[in-house]
Structure formats: C-alpha cells, structure tokens
Design a protein around this motif. Sequence first.
Motif, PDB file in Angstrom:
ATOM      1  N   MET A   1       0.847  -1.179   0.000  1.00  0.00           N
ATOM      2  CA  MET A   1       0.000   0.000   0.000  1.00  0.00           C
ATOM      3  C   MET A   1       0.884   1.231   0.000  1.00  0.00           C
ATOM      4  SD  MET A   1      -2.732   1.021   2.870  1.00  0.00           S
ATOM      5  CE  MET A   1      -3.319   2.662   3.023  1.00  0.00           C
ATOM      6  N   VAL A   2       0.931   1.909  -1.091  1.00  0.00           N
ATOM      7  CA  VAL A   2       1.677   3.154  -1.193  1.00  0.00           C
ATOM      8  C   VAL A   2       0.674   4.280  -1.104  1.00  0.00           C
ATOM      9  CG1 VAL A   2       3.168   4.552  -2.652  1.00  0.00           C
ATOM     10  CG2 VAL A   2       3.481   2.082  -2.566  1.00  0.00           C
ATOM     11  N   GLY A   3       0.920   5.219  -0.195  1.00  0.00           N
ATOM     12  CA  GLY A   3      -0.021   6.303   0.025  1.00  0.00           C
ATOM     13  C   GLY A   3       0.248   7.504  -0.853  1.00  0.00           C
ATOM     14  N   HIS A   4      -0.816   8.105  -1.352  1.00  0.00           N
ATOM     15  CA  HIS A   4      -0.758   9.377  -2.070  1.00  0.00           C
ATOM     16  C   HIS A   4      -1.801  10.284  -1.457  1.00  0.00           C
ATOM     17  CE1 HIS A   4       2.079   8.327  -5.180  1.00  0.00           C
ATOM     18  NE2 HIS A   4       1.545   7.118  -5.130  1.00  0.00           N
ATOM     19  N   TRP A   5      -1.682  11.577  -1.716  1.00  0.00           N
ATOM     20  CA  TRP A   5      -2.535  12.492  -0.989  1.00  0.00           C
ATOM     21  C   TRP A   5      -2.811  13.767  -1.761  1.00  0.00           C
ATOM     22  CZ3 TRP A   5      -0.362  17.207   0.777  1.00  0.00           C
ATOM     23  CH2 TRP A   5       0.984  17.361   0.471  1.00  0.00           C
ATOM     24  N   ALA A   6      -3.850  14.446  -1.312  1.00  0.00           N
ATOM     25  CA  ALA A   6      -4.177  15.806  -1.718  1.00  0.00           C
ATOM     26  C   ALA A   6      -4.717  16.476  -0.459  1.00  0.00           C
ATOM     27  CB  ALA A   6      -5.213  15.819  -2.831  1.00  0.00           C
ATOM     28  N   ILE A   7      -4.547  17.778  -0.366  1.00  0.00           N
ATOM     29  CA  ILE A   7      -4.986  18.481   0.836  1.00  0.00           C
ATOM     30  C   ILE A   7      -5.673  19.781   0.438  1.00  0.00           C
ATOM     31  CG2 ILE A   7      -2.784  19.671   1.128  1.00  0.00           C
ATOM     32  CD1 ILE A   7      -3.109  19.324   4.161  1.00  0.00           C
ATOM     33  N   ALA A   8      -6.742  20.118   1.148  1.00  0.00           N
ATOM     34  CA  ALA A   8      -7.476  21.363   0.894  1.00  0.00           C
ATOM     35  C   ALA A   8      -8.307  21.679   2.125  1.00  0.00           C
ATOM     36  CB  ALA A   8      -8.379  21.213  -0.333  1.00  0.00           C
ATOM     37  N   ASP A   9      -8.917  22.843   2.102  1.00  0.00           N
ATOM     38  CA  ASP A   9      -9.770  23.242   3.219  1.00  0.00           C
ATOM     39  C   ASP A   9     -11.237  22.919   2.931  1.00  0.00           C
ATOM     40  OD1 ASP A   9     -10.283  25.122   1.273  1.00  0.00           O
ATOM     41  OD2 ASP A   9      -9.979  26.862   2.573  1.00  0.00           O
ATOM     42  N   HIS A  25       0.647  11.079 -11.859  1.00  0.00           N
ATOM     43  CA  HIS A  25       1.767  11.934 -12.294  1.00  0.00           C
ATOM     44  C   HIS A  25       3.081  11.452 -11.685  1.00  0.00           C
ATOM     45  CE1 HIS A  25       3.906  15.515 -13.574  1.00  0.00           C
ATOM     46  NE2 HIS A  25       4.356  15.628 -12.335  1.00  0.00           N
ATOM     47  N   THR A  26       3.055  11.109 -10.404  1.00  0.00           N
ATOM     48  CA  THR A  26       4.258  10.666  -9.702  1.00  0.00           C
ATOM     49  C   THR A  26       4.701   9.284 -10.149  1.00  0.00           C
ATOM     50  OG1 THR A  26       3.639  11.946  -7.757  1.00  0.00           O
ATOM     51  CG2 THR A  26       5.222  10.164  -7.413  1.00  0.00           C
ATOM     52  N   ARG A  27       3.755   8.369 -10.269  1.00  0.00           N
ATOM     53  CA  ARG A  27       4.085   6.959 -10.514  1.00  0.00           C
ATOM     54  C   ARG A  27       4.083   6.591 -11.993  1.00  0.00           C
ATOM     55  NH1 ARG A  27       3.813   4.056  -5.967  1.00  0.00           N
ATOM     56  NH2 ARG A  27       3.099   2.152  -6.957  1.00  0.00           N
ATOM     57  N   GLY A  28       3.445   7.409 -12.812  1.00  0.00           N
ATOM     58  CA  GLY A  28       3.418   7.134 -14.238  1.00  0.00           C
ATOM     59  C   GLY A  28       2.257   6.259 -14.675  1.00  0.00           C
ATOM     60  N   ASN A  29       1.869   5.293 -13.879  1.00  0.00           N
ATOM     61  CA  ASN A  29       0.822   4.371 -14.281  1.00  0.00           C
ATOM     62  C   ASN A  29       0.148   3.799 -13.034  1.00  0.00           C
ATOM     63  OD1 ASN A  29      -0.788   2.373 -15.329  1.00  0.00           O
ATOM     64  ND2 ASN A  29       0.830   1.340 -16.450  1.00  0.00           N
ATOM     65  N   LEU A  30      -1.162   3.881 -13.003  1.00  0.00           N
ATOM     66  CA  LEU A  30      -1.916   3.341 -11.869  1.00  0.00           C
ATOM     67  C   LEU A  30      -2.752   2.127 -12.264  1.00  0.00           C
ATOM     68  CD1 LEU A  30      -3.262   6.583 -10.144  1.00  0.00           C
ATOM     69  CD2 LEU A  30      -1.233   5.252  -9.573  1.00  0.00           C
ATOM     70  N   ALA A  31      -2.592   1.650 -13.470  1.00  0.00           N
ATOM     71  CA  ALA A  31      -3.413   0.544 -13.954  1.00  0.00           C
ATOM     72  C   ALA A  31      -3.379  -0.619 -12.968  1.00  0.00           C
ATOM     73  CB  ALA A  31      -2.933   0.083 -15.322  1.00  0.00           C
ATOM     74  N   GLY A  32      -4.574  -1.044 -12.551  1.00  0.00           N
ATOM     75  CA  GLY A  32      -4.697  -2.161 -11.628  1.00  0.00           C
ATOM     76  C   GLY A  32      -4.666  -1.775 -10.160  1.00  0.00           C
ATOM     77  N   ALA A  33      -4.377  -0.517  -9.848  1.00  0.00           N
ATOM     78  CA  ALA A  33      -4.369  -0.079  -8.447  1.00  0.00           C
ATOM     79  C   ALA A  33      -5.798  -0.068  -7.897  1.00  0.00           C
ATOM     80  CB  ALA A  33      -3.766   1.311  -8.327  1.00  0.00           C
ATOM     81  N   VAL A  34      -5.915  -0.136  -6.591  1.00  0.00           N
ATOM     82  CA  VAL A  34      -7.206  -0.108  -5.917  1.00  0.00           C
ATOM     83  C   VAL A  34      -7.219   1.104  -4.996  1.00  0.00           C
ATOM     84  CG1 VAL A  34      -8.736  -1.309  -4.301  1.00  0.00           C
ATOM     85  CG2 VAL A  34      -7.407  -2.618  -5.969  1.00  0.00           C
ATOM     86  N   ALA A  55      -7.605   6.559 -15.068  1.00  0.00           N
ATOM     87  CA  ALA A  55      -6.302   6.170 -14.523  1.00  0.00           C
ATOM     88  C   ALA A  55      -6.145   4.651 -14.437  1.00  0.00           C
ATOM     89  CB  ALA A  55      -6.115   6.790 -13.141  1.00  0.00           C
ATOM     90  N   GLY A  56      -7.206   3.905 -14.706  1.00  0.00           N
ATOM     91  CA  GLY A  56      -7.139   2.450 -14.614  1.00  0.00           C
ATOM     92  C   GLY A  56      -7.211   1.946 -13.183  1.00  0.00           C
TER      93      GLY A  56
END
Length: 140
Positions: A1-9, A25-34, A55-56
């Motif tokens: 499980m690799v974490g990614h994030w976005a933050i806002a108010d 953008h960071t990983r290049g390909n998310l195909a098959g990710a959950v 993004a797949g």
Amino acid sequence: MVGHWAIADHMLTGLVTDAPAAAEHTRGNLAGAVIHTDHGTQYTGRAFADACRQAGVHQSMSAIGSSADNALAESFNATFKRETLQGRRTCPSEREARLDAFGWLNRYNTRRRHSRLGQRSPIAYETALATTATTLAQAA
C-alpha cells in the motif's frame, strides 16, 4: 500500500480527483491499483468514477456500517493522524499541514518497514515485485 494524498480546506470533488491525478503523475501508471473510500458523495459521484476509470484504478467501497472491509484504510488514516498531529488538535497553517503530510508519507512509502511486506517498505516491496515480474517474463 503506497499512500498518495491531496490536501485542501474543503471536501469537494476536486480534492478527491486531485489525489489519483497526483499519484498517476508521480508513478506514471496506476493501472490495476485499488483505491478504497467511504460512501461520501465526493467519492460516489461521476467525476471521481471517471478519474478512476481514466487512470485504470479500481474503486473499492466498504459496506455501509461495516468497518471490517475498510480496516486497512482506517488503520492507515489513524496512524497518519496520530503520528502527524502528535497531540495537536489542528495545524498552525496549511503550509505546515502539507509539509507534515508530505514528510510522513515519504517516510511511510520509502523507509517504514511493514511486517506484512516482509519487513520492507512499500516502495521496496513494489520494486521487488516489478523485478520478479520482469525476470519471469524474460525467462519465459
């Protein structure tokens, strides 16, 4: 499980579509990710479904009222909150919140060892999987 994030108010659709976009953008390909979410309207809407589909990424939602099938996500979120807030109720600024989140997730992804992953970090585990898959494909 690799974490990614976005933050806002806010918790609007743009926030939840930013996280998979940043991950792609960071990983290049998310195909098959959950991606596992709750049943919030920002996650059940068409914009988020479209972002995941493009993004797949496979969407996963727990059953309403069931904590069993989202225990991993809940544990991850609880650890993140406990270790970044460390007794604080709020962050002094959005900038500090972003820096705390980035620092914690960088450590989680690259250095924090996980027993479930053979005492490897998520990045080390994924790298080993990719190397194994490439080696097996070349051998075949």
